[in-house]
Design a protein around this motif. Structure first.
Motif, PDB file in Angstrom:
ATOM      1  N   GLU A 145       1.135   3.947   1.408  1.00  0.00           N
ATOM      2  CA  GLU A 145       0.370   5.061   2.239  1.00  0.00           C
ATOM      3  C   GLU A 145       1.098   5.975   2.002  1.00  0.00           C
ATOM      4  OE1 GLU A 145      -1.075   4.066   4.375  1.00  0.00           O
ATOM      5  OE2 GLU A 145      -1.511   1.377   4.654  1.00  0.00           O
ATOM      6  N   GLN A 202       0.306 -10.238   5.321  1.00  0.00           N
ATOM      7  CA  GLN A 202      -0.904  -9.839   5.720  1.00  0.00           C
ATOM      8  C   GLN A 202      -1.120 -11.712   6.033  1.00  0.00           C
ATOM      9  OE1 GLN A 202      -3.457  -9.098   3.632  1.00  0.00           O
ATOM     10  NE2 GLN A 202      -3.776  -7.134   4.839  1.00  0.00           N
ATOM     11  N   SER A 234      -8.298 -11.026   8.637  1.00  0.00           N
ATOM     12  CA  SER A 234      -7.157 -10.240   8.417  1.00  0.00           C
ATOM     13  C   SER A 234      -6.093  -9.841   9.322  1.00  0.00           C
ATOM     14  CB  SER A 234      -7.391  -9.539   7.332  1.00  0.00           C
ATOM     15  OG  SER A 234      -6.908  -8.351   6.714  1.00  0.00           O
ATOM     16  N   ALA A 235      -5.034 -10.175   9.557  1.00  0.00           N
ATOM     17  CA  ALA A 235      -4.022  -9.711  10.690  1.00  0.00           C
ATOM     18  C   ALA A 235      -2.764  -9.659   9.491  1.00  0.00           C
ATOM     19  CB  ALA A 235      -3.209 -11.376  11.171  1.00  0.00           C
ATOM     20  N   GLY A 236      -1.863  -8.367  10.251  1.00  0.00           N
ATOM     21  CA  GLY A 236      -0.399  -7.926   9.879  1.00  0.00           C
ATOM     22  C   GLY A 236       0.505  -8.706  10.216  1.00  0.00           C
ATOM     23  N   ARG A 256       0.802  -1.079  -0.196  1.00  0.00           N
ATOM     24  CA  ARG A 256       0.062  -0.118  -0.326  1.00  0.00           C
ATOM     25  C   ARG A 256       0.957   1.319  -0.639  1.00  0.00           C
ATOM     26  NH1 ARG A 256      -4.818  -1.972   4.569  1.00  0.00           N
ATOM     27  NH2 ARG A 256      -5.359  -3.815   3.543  1.00  0.00           N
ATOM     28  N   PHE A 290       4.731  -0.678  12.259  1.00  0.00           N
ATOM     29  CA  PHE A 290       3.418  -0.944  12.025  1.00  0.00           C
ATOM     30  C   PHE A 290       2.492  -0.111  11.348  1.00  0.00           C
ATOM     31  CE2 PHE A 290      -0.406   1.243  12.666  1.00  0.00           C
ATOM     32  CZ  PHE A 290      -1.340   0.120  13.482  1.00  0.00           C
ATOM     33  N   ARG A 291       3.272   1.255  10.447  1.00  0.00           N
ATOM     34  CA  ARG A 291       2.578   1.490   9.237  1.00  0.00           C
ATOM     35  C   ARG A 291       3.543   1.852   7.437  1.00  0.00           C
ATOM     36  NH1 ARG A 291      -2.517   2.619   7.894  1.00  0.00           N
ATOM     37  NH2 ARG A 291      -2.733   2.977  10.029  1.00  0.00           N
ATOM     38  N   VAL A 292       3.262   0.207   7.619  1.00  0.00           N
ATOM     39  CA  VAL A 292       4.497   0.341   6.084  1.00  0.00           C
ATOM     40  C   VAL A 292       4.068   0.148   4.796  1.00  0.00           C
ATOM     41  CG1 VAL A 292       6.623  -0.675   7.494  1.00  0.00           C
ATOM     42  CG2 VAL A 292       5.050  -1.915   6.994  1.00  0.00           C
ATOM     43  N   PHE A 294       4.113  -5.065   3.385  1.00  0.00           N
ATOM     44  CA  PHE A 294       4.349  -5.454   4.644  1.00  0.00           C
ATOM     45  C   PHE A 294       2.951  -7.080   4.579  1.00  0.00           C
ATOM     46  CE2 PHE A 294      -0.225  -5.536   5.061  1.00  0.00           C
ATOM     47  CZ  PHE A 294      -0.966  -3.942   4.064  1.00  0.00           C
ATOM     48  N   GLU A 354      -4.803  -0.717  15.303  1.00  0.00           N
ATOM     49  CA  GLU A 354      -5.347  -1.774  14.679  1.00  0.00           C
ATOM     50  C   GLU A 354      -4.449  -3.089  14.424  1.00  0.00           C
ATOM     51  OE1 GLU A 354      -7.794  -1.375  11.216  1.00  0.00           O
ATOM     52  OE2 GLU A 354      -7.279  -3.304  10.694  1.00  0.00           O
ATOM     53  N   LEU A 355      -4.422  -4.092  15.174  1.00  0.00           N
ATOM     54  CA  LEU A 355      -3.818  -5.434  15.533  1.00  0.00           C
ATOM     55  C   LEU A 355      -4.078  -6.519  14.270  1.00  0.00           C
ATOM     56  CD1 LEU A 355      -0.984  -7.124  15.724  1.00  0.00           C
ATOM     57  CD2 LEU A 355      -2.679  -7.641  17.950  1.00  0.00           C
ATOM     58  N   GLU A 356      -5.664  -6.489  14.304  1.00  0.00           N
ATOM     59  CA  GLU A 356      -6.197  -7.158  13.108  1.00  0.00           C
ATOM     60  C   GLU A 356      -7.503  -7.071  13.203  1.00  0.00           C
ATOM     61  OE1 GLU A 356      -5.803 -11.625  13.788  1.00  0.00           O
ATOM     62  OE2 GLU A 356      -7.044 -12.180  12.737  1.00  0.00           O
ATOM     63  N   GLY A 357      -8.378  -7.136  12.103  1.00  0.00           N
ATOM     64  CA  GLY A 357      -9.434  -6.761  11.777  1.00  0.00           C
ATOM     65  C   GLY A 357     -10.113  -8.244  11.125  1.00  0.00           C
ATOM     66  N   ARG A 383       2.606  -5.805  12.540  1.00  0.00           N
ATOM     67  CA  ARG A 383       2.240  -5.239  13.545  1.00  0.00           C
ATOM     68  C   ARG A 383       1.839  -6.417  14.564  1.00  0.00           C
ATOM     69  NH1 ARG A 383      -2.945  -1.544  11.224  1.00  0.00           N
ATOM     70  NH2 ARG A 383      -1.548   0.071   9.953  1.00  0.00           N
TER      71      ARG A 383
HETATM   72  P1  ATP Z   1      -5.323   0.992   9.474  1.00  0.00           P
HETATM   73  O1  ATP Z   1      -7.180   1.320   9.654  1.00  0.00           O
HETATM   74  O2  ATP Z   1      -4.306   0.849  10.279  1.00  0.00           O
HETATM   75  O3  ATP Z   1      -5.114   1.743   7.517  1.00  0.00           O
HETATM   76  P2  ATP Z   1      -6.958  -1.304   7.779  1.00  0.00           P
HETATM   77  O4  ATP Z   1      -7.574  -1.060   8.675  1.00  0.00           O
HETATM   78  O5  ATP Z   1      -6.502  -0.554   6.579  1.00  0.00           O
HETATM   79  O6  ATP Z   1      -5.407  -0.607   8.803  1.00  0.00           O
HETATM   80  P3  ATP Z   1      -7.355  -4.478   6.496  1.00  0.00           P
HETATM   81  O7  ATP Z   1      -6.799  -3.305   4.953  1.00  0.00           O
HETATM   82  O8  ATP Z   1      -7.923  -4.490   7.458  1.00  0.00           O
HETATM   83  O9  ATP Z   1      -6.286  -2.545   7.091  1.00  0.00           O
HETATM   84  O10 ATP Z   1      -6.220  -4.800   6.770  1.00  0.00           O
HETATM   85  C1  ATP Z   1      -5.535  -5.595   7.439  1.00  0.00           C
HETATM   86  C2  ATP Z   1      -4.441  -6.532   8.591  1.00  0.00           C
HETATM   87  O11 ATP Z   1      -3.348  -6.038   7.675  1.00  0.00           O
HETATM   88  C3  ATP Z   1      -4.293  -5.012   9.417  1.00  0.00           C
HETATM   89  O12 ATP Z   1      -5.198  -5.447  10.295  1.00  0.00           O
HETATM   90  C4  ATP Z   1      -3.059  -4.522   9.956  1.00  0.00           C
HETATM   91  O13 ATP Z   1      -2.356  -5.864  10.272  1.00  0.00           O
HETATM   92  C5  ATP Z   1      -1.957  -4.719   7.805  1.00  0.00           C
HETATM   93  N1  ATP Z   1      -2.193  -3.897   7.813  1.00  0.00           N
HETATM   94  C6  ATP Z   1      -2.921  -2.892   7.223  1.00  0.00           C
HETATM   95  N2  ATP Z   1      -2.223  -1.769   6.013  1.00  0.00           N
HETATM   96  C7  ATP Z   1      -0.629  -1.724   7.109  1.00  0.00           C
HETATM   97  C8  ATP Z   1       0.515  -1.182   6.907  1.00  0.00           C
HETATM   98  N3  ATP Z   1       0.320  -0.302   5.821  1.00  0.00           N
HETATM   99  N4  ATP Z   1       1.847  -1.243   7.507  1.00  0.00           N
HETATM  100  C9  ATP Z   1       1.604  -2.735   8.035  1.00  0.00           C
HETATM  101  N5  ATP Z   1       0.386  -3.733   8.145  1.00  0.00           N
HETATM  102  C10 ATP Z   1      -0.742  -3.092   7.845  1.00  0.00           C
END
Ligand code: ATP
Length: 453
Positions: free
Chosen positions: A180, A195, A319-321, A178, A188-190, A193, A262-265, A324
């Protein structure tokens, strides 16, 4: 006790070879990290633990490892081309760029405090790349922004090749990308990454119950990996913040060193994705409005034999990162302790199945042929048990080795000394208690297997 600051974790990760800034010698690239010798073992162990719980220990799932490069058509139908955006704001004063929801209070630039900002505009987070030798823009692919779309496009292949029936799941781990706007807070936000995603297909009407099941199951799993339950929070995502495919999403948040995020959704994606990728839409009532004119020729549906009709399953998605997860678990395991009144130690009190190194075999005297040969033999025998990496430490400095292995979370160190040669036993030192005991070489394999199982 967790780490006090992110800086402490970053420093440990670099010092001990868990994580390095990517492309470091050329100044680095923001939002990219490389996993070093300890990091790669730790990350693989975490992924292996997930795979074990999602595939090996269940009787209703299958695995998949699909391609990263994704056809734009797939991501058109999934809704990502149109909606996978973040609101981007430019600061006219310092020329920095921000996600609109990350501005300071009163809509100020976090860099220079200016209020001279552009209106937010949508910025698509997907990376594009050319496919084939001619880069004229006509043939391109996206780097997948989530791993799951290829699970949906392979739905029929997997059904046909395994004869699974609903409810069942497909698990996949791997890279996602992504672009970002503001990568931050270490890993944490890269922008690149990993999944770990399960798509669990259920009959519509049973989806709410399965959703609850997976929320609880996933929290339980993170606790089993070593996260204290009180550091995990179940957060209901507000209706107006739900992703375009979701009927309901519950985030599992963790209290990271930089704050709770968020760690996982765990989402209820309904029949959105399978519906959007299906051509024969006249046969079903589909919630998805995305693509009425799908170019897919496949019917991603199953037959309800009792009612003698076809339907599109609903999907529950935990869906877990991975990254993270790595950050959360390092934070949980980090300890600083007084060894005695003059000495401190840092240790990673990781669960043994996650530790990068399972055991270090240390000859008391460096280059002493007898001690080193016996150490090599012990190391090789333990390695053959297949429980993870075992290392030989031939530096002769026991204290330094203990300190290093405490910091990388090695559960046990085995010292081979002169008594070993006579009594045929080694000293085993436990990372957490620092207690030492002698174990006979004859019983070492059994002791070791018992320790890790
Ligand atoms: P955020 O709101 O933090 O951007 P997201 O809701 O967009 O996350 P999801 O699309 O639900 O994230 O992705 C599922 C999982 O993938 C997240 O719970 C997270 O652990 C991981 N993840 C998502 N974006 C990133 C990122 N840029 N860097 C690291 N891990 C990520």
């Amino acid at each position: 006790m967790t780490a006090k600051t992110m800086e402490e974790l970053v420093s440990l990760c670099k010092r001990r070879g868990f994580l390095f800034q990517s492309n470091d010698i050329y100044g680095g690239i923001k939002g990219l990290y490389d996993y070093g010798p300890m990091g790669v073992e730790f990350k693989n162990n975490l992924k292996q633990a997930w795979w074990k719980s999602m595939v090996y220990e269940r009787d209703d799932t299958e695995g998949l490892d699909a391609s990263i490069l994704s056809s734009p058509v797939v991501l058109k139908h999934s809704g990502h081309e149109d909606t996978f955006t973040d609101p981007l704001v430019d600061c006219r004063a310092c020329k920095s760029r921000w996600r609109a929801d990350q501005l300071l209070e009163n809509n100020k630039c976090p860099n220079c405090n200016s209020e001279d900002l552009t209106e937010p505009r949508p910025f698509n987070l997907m990376f594009k790349t050319a496919i084939g030798p001619v880069d004229d823009g006509s043939s391109f692919a996206y780097l997948r922004p989530e791993t799951c779309q290829q699970i949906f496009t392979n739905f029929k292949n997997i059904l046909d090749s395994t004869s699974r029936t609903v409810p069942f799941g497909i698990a996949q781990m791997g890279k996602a990308f992504r672009n970002e706007i503001t990568p931050r807070n270490f890993i944490f936000r890269v922008r690149e990454f990993e999944q770990m995603e399960l798509e669990f297909f259920v009959k519509p009407g049973t989806d709410d119950e399965w959703h609850e099941y997976w929320i609880n199951k996933r929290i339980e799993w993170w606790v089993n990996q070593g996260i204290k339950k009180e550091n995990l929070k179940k957060i209901e995502v507000e209706k107006n913040e739900l992703a375009h495919y979701s009927k309901r999403t519950v985030d599992i948040n963790y209290v990271f060193p930089h704050g709770e995020e968020e760690l996982e959704g765990v989402a209820n994606r309904t029949d959105f994705d399978l519906g959007s990728h299906t051509k024969n839409q006249n046969d079903f009532k589909i919630t998805s409005e995305v693509m009425k004119n799908s170019s897919s020729t496949t019917k991603l549906a199953v037959q309800d034999l009792e009612e003698n009709k076809w339907y599109i399953p609903y999907v529950i998605e935990p869906s877990a990162g991975v990254d993270r997860g790595v950050l959360a678990l390092l934070n949980e395991a980090y300890r600083e302790e007084n060894v005695d009144k003059d000495n401190k130690r840092i240790l990673l009190s990781l669960k043994p199945h996650l530790s990068p190194i399972k055991a270090a075999v240390i000859p008391l005297k460096k280059n002493n042929e007898e001690l080193v040969n016996l150490s090599k033999e012990i190391k090789s025998n333990l390695q053959k048990l297949g429980l993870g990496r075992v290392v030989l430490e031939n530096s002769g400095n026991i204290g330094k080795n203990y300190r290093r292995h405490d910091e990388i979370g090695t559960p046990i160190c085995l010292t081979v000394d002169f008594e070993t040669l006579e009594a045929k036993s080694v000293t085993v030192r436990d990372r957490d208690t620092m207690k030492q005991e002698r174990v006979s070489i004859e019983n070492l394999s059994e002791y070791y297997k018992k320790y890790f199982n």
